[in-house]
Design a protein around this motif. Structure first.
Motif, mmCIF file in Angstrom:
data_model
loop_
_atom_site.group_PDB
_atom_site.id
_atom_site.type_symbol
_atom_site.label_atom_id
_atom_site.label_comp_id
_atom_site.label_asym_id
_atom_site.label_seq_id
_atom_site.Cartn_x
_atom_site.Cartn_y
_atom_site.Cartn_z
ATOM 1 N N PRO A 187 0.828 -1.218 0.000
ATOM 2 C CA PRO A 187 0.000 0.000 0.000
ATOM 3 C C PRO A 187 0.858 1.263 0.000
ATOM 4 O O PRO A 187 1.911 1.321 0.652
ATOM 5 C CB PRO A 187 -0.803 -0.118 1.293
ATOM 6 N N GLU A 188 0.398 2.262 -0.730
ATOM 7 C CA GLU A 188 1.088 3.542 -0.803
ATOM 8 C C GLU A 188 0.097 4.676 -0.562
ATOM 9 O O GLU A 188 -1.088 4.573 -0.897
ATOM 10 C CB GLU A 188 1.749 3.734 -2.168
ATOM 11 N N VAL A 189 0.611 5.752 0.008
ATOM 12 C CA VAL A 189 -0.195 6.955 0.191
ATOM 13 C C VAL A 189 0.727 8.154 -0.028
ATOM 14 O O VAL A 189 1.913 8.107 0.317
ATOM 15 C CB VAL A 189 -0.831 6.991 1.601
ATOM 16 N N THR A 190 0.194 9.207 -0.638
ATOM 17 C CA THR A 190 0.959 10.437 -0.838
ATOM 18 C C THR A 190 0.382 11.513 0.071
ATOM 19 O O THR A 190 -0.828 11.791 0.029
ATOM 20 C CB THR A 190 0.918 10.902 -2.302
ATOM 21 N N THR A 191 1.231 12.115 0.896
ATOM 22 C CA THR A 191 0.767 13.139 1.831
ATOM 23 C C THR A 191 0.452 14.438 1.090
ATOM 24 O O THR A 191 0.804 14.618 -0.080
ATOM 25 C CB THR A 191 1.833 13.415 2.903
ATOM 26 N N ALA A 192 -0.184 15.356 1.803
ATOM 27 C CA ALA A 192 -0.507 16.660 1.217
ATOM 28 C C ALA A 192 0.750 17.408 0.807
ATOM 29 O O ALA A 192 0.704 18.265 -0.090
ATOM 30 C CB ALA A 192 -1.318 17.480 2.215
ATOM 31 N N ASN A 193 1.886 17.083 1.431
ATOM 32 C CA ASN A 193 3.164 17.725 1.098
ATOM 33 C C ASN A 193 3.887 17.037 -0.050
ATOM 34 O O ASN A 193 4.995 17.441 -0.411
ATOM 35 C CB ASN A 193 4.084 17.755 2.319
ATOM 36 N N GLY A 194 3.298 15.964 -0.577
ATOM 37 C CA GLY A 194 3.910 15.300 -1.723
ATOM 38 C C GLY A 194 4.887 14.203 -1.380
ATOM 39 O O GLY A 194 5.654 13.759 -2.238
ATOM 40 N N VAL A 195 4.868 13.708 -0.134
ATOM 41 C CA VAL A 195 5.744 12.606 0.257
ATOM 42 C C VAL A 195 5.033 11.287 -0.041
ATOM 43 O O VAL A 195 3.931 11.039 0.465
ATOM 44 C CB VAL A 195 6.117 12.676 1.751
ATOM 45 N N LEU A 196 5.664 10.451 -0.854
ATOM 46 C CA LEU A 196 5.128 9.120 -1.123
ATOM 47 C C LEU A 196 5.552 8.195 0.004
ATOM 48 O O LEU A 196 6.742 8.063 0.299
ATOM 49 C CB LEU A 196 5.647 8.587 -2.456
ATOM 50 N N VAL A 197 4.565 7.542 0.630
ATOM 51 C CA VAL A 197 4.829 6.647 1.749
ATOM 52 C C VAL A 197 4.454 5.231 1.332
ATOM 53 O O VAL A 197 3.298 4.963 1.007
ATOM 54 C CB VAL A 197 4.014 7.053 2.995
ATOM 55 N N ARG A 198 5.431 4.335 1.319
ATOM 56 C CA ARG A 198 5.159 2.922 1.093
ATOM 57 C C ARG A 198 5.001 2.281 2.469
ATOM 58 O O ARG A 198 5.942 2.249 3.265
ATOM 59 C CB ARG A 198 6.291 2.251 0.306
#
Length: 287
Positions: A147-158
């Protein structure tokens, strides 16, 4: 406005030690034996990365494990896993192999490439005493299934394990509640990333591209590339400010607070259990 009102600070900066393992694979041991109690439930973190086949081609021929879990995260490259439980899988770019050794098995991890870059991490995660002799378990998690999510600041989190920004990770573990995040910061400097952490959990950050600052109030500590920052346990979370294109892993977990007895690939609670592990391996009871 920061959502983390009291952020953790850096207790210790660690430079890993260059070493060899397996049949001569060159790697950096970032979390070693002397930090096991401080970073309980984590036992070891190795970082490997080279475009020289001579550094990795010999791989890790058959060897045993008992009493803990191994988590191998492949950033780049291809590695073939085979074990005595009849499992076989190909670990490749962006994928994770999560193996619970439990009561014991033997396995091999061999490169399935003769050139190019091989890069990644292997983390050892302890098991509680009541689960050390559990049934071995194994899972290959392909890159597209993390799963991945991109924060409002543009950080991609795996999100490999645990939870981050409303996203559940690929793996959850009840007893150690591990958090394992791979952070990809954008091509913009000074981007902020925040992650809540339970105060009872031990945590660290390792930078493998670029560099970042661990922020606490009006102060900060710089963590350069190829350094691990061990975080204090005071604070409700983590606040990072990164250079452009930084990549880092964030790892945290609930300590077991149990004795650690280790002899090479066996991690138990007492010396007597270690002796039994060696005897069982010699008797062929681990496959």
């Amino acid at each position: 406005m920061s959502k983390i009102q009291e952020a953790r600070s850096v207790e210790l900066l660690v430079q890993g030690q260059d070493t060899q393992d397996g049949a001569g694979v060159r790697l950096t041991r970032v979390l070693s034996h002397d930090l096991q109690e401080r970073l309980d439930p984590f036992l070891m973190l190795d970082a490997f990365g080279s475009d020289n086949p001579g550094d990795y081609i010999a791989g890790f021929p058959n060897h045993p494990h008992r009493g803990f879990e191994t988590v191998t995260y492949m950033i780049a490259g291809r590695m073939r896993h085979k074990d005595s439980g009849g499992h076989e899988g190909l670990l490749q770019n962006g994928g994770v192999q999560w193996m619970t050794a439990g009561r014991g098995l033997t396995h091999s991890e061999m490169p399935e490439q003769e050139e190019g870059v091989m890069e990644g991490f292997q983390l050892w995660l302890n098991l509680p005493a009541k689960n050390k002799l559990c049934e071995p378990w194994y899972s290959d998690i392909q890159s597209e299934d993390i799963p991945e999510v991109t924060t409002a600041n543009g950080v991609l989190v795996r999100v490999i394990a645990g939870h981050s920004h409303g996203t559940d990770g690929a793996i959850q573990r009840e007893h150690t509640d591990p958090l394992y995040l791979d952070l990809h910061f954008p091509a913009t400097a000074d981007v902020i990333f925040e992650q809540p952490l339970q105060t009872t959990h031990n945590a660290f950050v390792y930078v493998y591209r670029g560099g970042l600052d661990v922020m606490q109030g009006g102060t900060s500590t710089t963590v350069p590339i190829k350094r691990m920052a061990v975080l204090t346990n005071s604070g409700e979370g983590l606040v990072l400010r990164a250079q452009a294109n930084t990549r880092a892993i964030v790892i945290a977990g609930k300590p077991l607070n149990e004795p650690i007895a280790q002899y090479g690939p066996f991690v138990m609670n007492t010396r007597e259990e270690l002796v039994q592990a060696v005897d069982d391996f010699r008797a062929g009871l681990m496959g």
